[in-house]
Design an enzyme around this catalytic site. Sequence first.
Site, PDB file in Angstrom:
ATOM      1  N   LEU A  73      35.563  59.822   1.272  1.00  0.00           N
ATOM      2  CA  LEU A  73      36.778  60.589   1.030  1.00  0.00           C
ATOM      3  C   LEU A  73      37.329  61.105   2.352  1.00  0.00           C
ATOM      4  CD1 LEU A  73      35.784  62.516  -2.211  1.00  0.00           C
ATOM      5  CD2 LEU A  73      36.916  60.299  -1.971  1.00  0.00           C
ATOM      6  N   GLY A 105      32.918  63.681   6.951  1.00  0.00           N
ATOM      7  CA  GLY A 105      32.716  63.519   8.385  1.00  0.00           C
ATOM      8  C   GLY A 105      32.925  62.107   8.884  1.00  0.00           C
ATOM      9  N   ASP A 114      29.975  56.711 -12.483  1.00  0.00           N
ATOM     10  CA  ASP A 114      29.758  57.746 -11.476  1.00  0.00           C
ATOM     11  C   ASP A 114      29.093  58.973 -12.075  1.00  0.00           C
ATOM     12  OD1 ASP A 114      30.617  57.851  -8.507  1.00  0.00           O
ATOM     13  OD2 ASP A 114      31.009  59.870  -9.237  1.00  0.00           O
TER      14      ASP A 114
END
EC number: 4.1.1.98
Length: 514
Positions: A196, A200, A314
């Site tokens: 997303l 990081g 998910d």
Amino acid sequence: MKYRDLRDFLAQLERQGELKRITAPVSTRLEMTEIADRVLRAGGPALLFENARHNDAPADMPVLANLFGTPRRVAWGMGADDVGALRETGELLASLREPEAPKGLRDALAKVSMLKAALWDMSPKTVRSAACQEIVWEGADVDLGRLPIQTCWPGDVAPLLAWGLVITRGPNARRQNLGIYRQQPLGPNKLIMRWLSHRGGALDFRDHAQAHPGKPFPIAVALGADPATILGAVTPVPDTLSEYQFAGLLRGSRTEVVKALGSDLSVPASAEIVLEGHLLPADDPRAVAAAVPEGANPPPATGYEMALEGPYGDHTGYYNEQDWFPVFTVDRITMRRNPIYHSTYTGKPPDEPAVLGVALNEVFVPLLRRQLPEIVDFYLPPEGCSYRLAVVSIRKQYAGHAKRVMFGLWSVLRQFMYTKFIVVVDEDIDPRDWTEVVWAMTTRMDPVRDTVLVENTPIDYLDFASPVSGLGGKMGLDATNKWPGETSREWGTPIHMDEAVKRRVDAMWDTLGL
């Protein structure tokens, strides 16, 4: 629990009766998920499938599942004896994020010692040779199909690499970033990197693309790293500390790393398997043009190879929508001799991410208290998909206090920017006890006065209930007792039995035959 690497950790789990070796043949397609799910829901052990079958043939390596299937095993992986001890880990992180002023010379020396241990004594140790590079596949030998990657659910578009520790470094970053992002195999040497935009790895890639447009972006993916390093990647480590340093603090020894064979990235020396490669510019001859299905939106104009990812089952318990993400081209695969493939599945809670959330909840409490000291306790119910619903108890001090805490929680840690619902209760309510929380909501709340609705806020892209992908609403529920200014009515007086009567009944209890 102290350990050197994943194999040492597994040996200790086995001695504790927390590892079960499965010798019967089990397929990586669906069967492994069903077995792991049943065992996890029963609070059972980690599973090592020694006779895994992949693509209707014996797999080249065993498959490890349910490693973090109970909160206690998560605590052991973080070097703690039990889940309660993780509060100490949270206190350490809180001190590293925002050190408090020392209260005296002794306290100052203790803080200096702590910072020295975190920033210097536990800096990663680079070694020249490592077990993770005992075997090397390069060129035509690179074949992701030889790894026993699970197909978790019937509607999954492909197998799913789910426990890969993704290692990146931005052009201006002083340290590497470690994150866990799921990856979809596209062929023998390509994976879709689903990260997303605020994570990081994605931020490192964005900075690289801006600083070095048209240049490949190096990535390494470690599978089967030691538990402390894996868990460091899912913990809110302060920006001044690398995940490798934090893993060393948890483990009590410096994390050993080795330089990747094809880049300057450092990878865990004891990892079972490492994938090395790059995100390629779209005009690179090795890049594949994006295939856009009829009716689908084209990929964003990033200048890099992109592909449509999903759908996959998910952690929400649903299949997610398809979306465009960058493609990771694998240049080489290195591994230990007789490697172990570490895998997991995600699905309707409880699953392994939900269990991780229960354990890491204890780490979050001290971090939140550092910013909001009025917090008594904080709970992320696993059935709330680990982060979408939070219940927090506070020492209320003034009218409107609960609303301040709501907005504080949505802002303090990145982990809670996607929390859709926050319930705030008084300190006399246990936020982990739904009977108490529901009682507080139904007796201390007015639905109109005590509900806060916020529109157009960041929302998990997997949340199909939001009106727009990635953007949706949030709700705060103030289930605290109301103060003057919040109500003009006389507030209810709670019922309590007389203490003298309770003592008399205690004294006669054994004579009552109950």
